[in-house]
Design an enzyme around this catalytic site. Structure first.
Site, PDB file in Angstrom:
ATOM      1  N   GLY A 166       5.640   3.317   0.416  1.00 12.84           N
ATOM      2  CA  GLY A 166       6.258   4.080  -0.740  1.00 12.84           C
ATOM      3  C   GLY A 166       5.289   3.995  -1.968  1.00 12.84           C
ATOM      4  O   GLY A 166       4.364   3.908  -1.926  1.00 12.84           O
ATOM      5  N   SER A 214       0.774  -1.007  -0.213  1.00 11.73           N
ATOM      6  CA  SER A 214       0.059   0.008   0.086  1.00 11.73           C
ATOM      7  C   SER A 214       0.731   1.148  -0.003  1.00 11.73           C
ATOM      8  O   SER A 214       1.944   1.137   0.014  1.00 11.73           O
ATOM      9  CB  SER A 214      -0.853  -0.141   1.293  1.00 11.73           C
ATOM     10  OG  SER A 214      -0.087   0.133   2.500  1.00 11.73           O
ATOM     11  N   LYS A 215       0.266   2.466  -0.176  1.00 13.81           N
ATOM     12  CA  LYS A 215       0.932   3.818  -0.077  1.00 13.81           C
ATOM     13  C   LYS A 215       1.959   3.953   1.015  1.00 13.81           C
ATOM     14  O   LYS A 215       2.908   4.604   1.045  1.00 13.81           O
ATOM     15  CB  LYS A 215       0.102   4.870  -0.470  1.00 13.81           C
ATOM     16  CG  LYS A 215      -0.613   4.964  -1.408  1.00 13.81           C
ATOM     17  CD  LYS A 215      -1.634   6.155  -1.516  1.00 13.81           C
ATOM     18  CE  LYS A 215      -2.590   6.025  -2.791  1.00 13.81           C
ATOM     19  NZ  LYS A 215      -3.655   7.128  -2.844  1.00 13.81           N
ATOM     20  N   ARG A 216       1.554   3.411   2.173  1.00 11.58           N
ATOM     21  CA  ARG A 216       2.322   3.426   3.452  1.00 11.58           C
ATOM     22  C   ARG A 216       3.965   2.826   3.092  1.00 11.58           C
ATOM     23  O   ARG A 216       4.787   3.172   3.894  1.00 11.58           O
ATOM     24  CB  ARG A 216       1.642   2.855   4.689  1.00 11.58           C
ATOM     25  CG  ARG A 216       1.441   1.458   4.523  1.00 11.58           C
ATOM     26  CD  ARG A 216       0.770   1.030   5.909  1.00 11.58           C
ATOM     27  NE  ARG A 216       0.564  -0.411   5.882  1.00 11.58           N
ATOM     28  CZ  ARG A 216       1.515  -1.181   6.513  1.00 11.58           C
ATOM     29  NH1 ARG A 216       2.244  -0.781   7.091  1.00 11.58           N
ATOM     30  NH2 ARG A 216       1.062  -2.684   6.514  1.00 11.58           N
TER      31      ARG A 216
END
Length: 560
Positions: A298, A294-296
């Site tokens: 990177g 996921s975006k967390r």
């Protein structure tokens, strides 16, 4: 006997009744059956990638698109692109354009879809509503679907009761057996209603997933589900089934998170008399901690990696290896080689971890595999666009690319590589712990001899001769100082480049010399010419350096 649903020859759904008559819905009929699929491998292959334009193209979606593309190309089939934009609140044309741009950048050209057309369009779900309504009415007429007038409050109450009884939150079937008069009464009042699909109360669905093997579901865990909302909008599973069937999709290759949807879709296929495609559910891409990427963690979108300087051929190569391999140790593939070697049977059903370090390494391999003329043009244009050079091509650019390419994994790395070559952080190097042994090895005397070679014009004459002249001079210079090997080359590297490490020293010094003569380096690039470097050497306080004065540590900032 088994009743076979008519359809195209490549797939039929087999219904095994356990209570004799064929599969017909009667109000009080006890529905109990099992569904199995059989495949005809002679049918033309048609696959689809169906993104939802609610954001950027995630690397997981890109891999799904790639596997569909490789499967279609390896089988001589068609790769269809369909835009699933039924989420009207979140879908945007900007997102759709970004997805199309990213797919095109990866080289995954589609045979049918937006911008291309085809015989099975339209290829946006928002343009196919009339078709969905037509098939919903067909199901209503056949009795596979019924109108449900339950309010949201009633549905929430059903869920609460199911939770208290520790049962699955399935619809109770309140309107499944309603009398015609009750239905007509609600219609007369204008009560909003949904279309619900009648699900058999017993039995199971079994499929042979091309990746995961045999998968089965019990029908009593499902409950009658909605296919059309009260606002007239179709539900995802209904749209997908109608689309795949009417577009003659033979194989559905998608992420494993869609696996539970197969049960609803198979029931709709059968009710409409459509042949069911083969399914292949690809495992998710995982982060290093084995959670869903996921975006967390990177960058996760294709566009982000493009902007970071990654090559499309490297992204394609790396994504293909996330869950697939050709059975050898080889990891470097062009897209044509992937088409030749790809097999859905070699796709692993376990999750694949996204390793950004491995992706960067692979990008470097592809970067260096580019023909040199193309590579020089690519990096030269980068240097000019970022303001390091005033020109994007020529002998200096070619020489710089040839010297620095082995240390460049991303096109963006070339900025740092060239800036490092042009810079002269000699104070920082000499005052560092690593530079201390070099200073103590009579570096001041070494520097004096080097300055003498510069002042006499000898050094510049050597550099004009190129690498052969440099190598001959270094050998003679070492003999004069009675030095060789590391005791010769390390002082030379530090005094001429200002660094302890770097690409080939001779080529570096010659390139620095040429840069000072050609005027190709932009004023803002922080370039220190050879003339300026010898000026700095001439002013060095060797006594202070030999005393290891702490204040000299701050000189690094001044020098840089």
């Amino acid at each position: 006997m088994a009743a076979l649903v008519a359809g195209t020859p490549w797939m039929r759904i087999r219904v095994i009744p356990e209570f004799a008559p064929p599969f017909i819905f009667r109000r009080h009929f006890r529905r109990n059956f099992s569904v199995r699929a059989s495949i005809d491998s002679d049918a033309p292959v048609r696959v689809r990638f169906a993104p939802s334009p609610t954001g950027n193209l995630h690397v997981g979606g890109a891999r799904t698109a790639l596997f569909n593309y490789l499967f279609a190309r390896s089988k001589g089939g068609k790769f269809v692109l369909r835009i699933e934009d039924t989420d009207l609140e979140r879908s945007t044309r900007e997102s759709e354009e970004a997805v199309l741009r990213d797919l095109a950048w990866l080289g995954l050209d589609w045979d049918e879809g937006p911008g291309v057309g085809g015989d099975y369009g339209p290829y946006r779900q928002s343009e196919r509503n009339a078709m969905y309504k037509q098939y919903a009415e067909k199901l209503l007429e056949s009795g596979h679907v019924y109108r449900c007038f339950c309010s949201n409050e009633e549905l929430e109450k059903m869920k609460e009761i199911a939770e208290l009884k520790k049962l699955p939150p399935v619809y109770s079937g309140k309107w499944a057996t309603a009398a015609d008069g009750e239905v007509e009464e609600e219609l007369a009042k204008g009560t909003p209603y949904t279309y619900r699909f009648r699900v058999p109360k017993e039995g199971s669905l079994k499929i042979n997933d091309l990746i995961r093997g045999k998968v089965s579901w019990k029908l009593d865990t499902l409950g009658d589900f909605v296919i059309m909302r009260s606002n007239g909008q179709p539900v995802y599973n209904f749209c997908v089934t109608v689309d795949d069937a009417t577009m003659a999709i033979s194989h559905v290759i998608r992420a494993e998170e869609h696996l539970p949807n197969t049960l609803r879709q198979a029931l709709i296929y059968k009710a409409l008399g459509f042949p069911m495609p083969s399914f292949a559910h690809v495992s998710l891409i995982l982060a290093p901690d084995r959670s869903k990427l996921s975006k967390r963690h990177g960058a996760t979108s294709v566009g982000q990696y493009r902007d970071m300087g990654y090559l499309p051929q490297a992204m394609v190569n790396y994504l293909a290896l996330l869950g697939w391999g050709d059975g050898t140790e080889n990891e470097f593939f062009t897209i044509d080689q992937l088409v030749e070697k790809f097999s859905i049977g070699r796709v692993n059903k376990s999750g694949a971890v996204f390793d950004s370090t491995k992706l960067r390494w692979m990008n470097g391999q592809h970067l260096r595999a580019i023909p040199f003329e193309e590579l020089s043009q690519l990096i030269g244009e980068r240097w000019k666009s970022t303001g390091l050079l005033t020109e994007s091509e020529g002998p200096f650019v070619d020489d710089a690319v040839q010297l620095l390419k082995d240390g460049i994994d991303l096109v963006t790395d070339s900025d740092t590589a060239l800036s490092n070559l042009l810079s002269y952080p000699v104070h920082a190097t000499l005052t560092s712990p690593e530079g201390r042994p070099i200073v103590e090895d009579k570096l001041s005397e070494f520097s004096a001899h080097l300055l003498a070679a510069y002042d006499s014009g000898e050094l510049f004459g050597v550099l004009e001769e190129g690498l052969a002249g440099w190598q001959k001079w270094v050998k003679g210079f070492g003999k004069t100082l009675k030095r060789k090997g590391k005791s010769l080359f390390m002082p030379l590297r530090v005094l001429l480049t200002g660094k302890l490490h770097g690409p080939d020293m001779g080529s570096s010094v010659i390139l620095i010399y040429k840069a000072g003569n050609h005027g190709i380096v932009s004023p803002q690039a922080g370039f220190v010419t050879l003339k300026e470097r010898f000026g700095i050497l001439r002013q060095l306080d060797w006594e202070a350096l030999n005393q290891d004065h702490p204040a000299l540590e701050s000189a690094a900032t001044i020098s840089n």
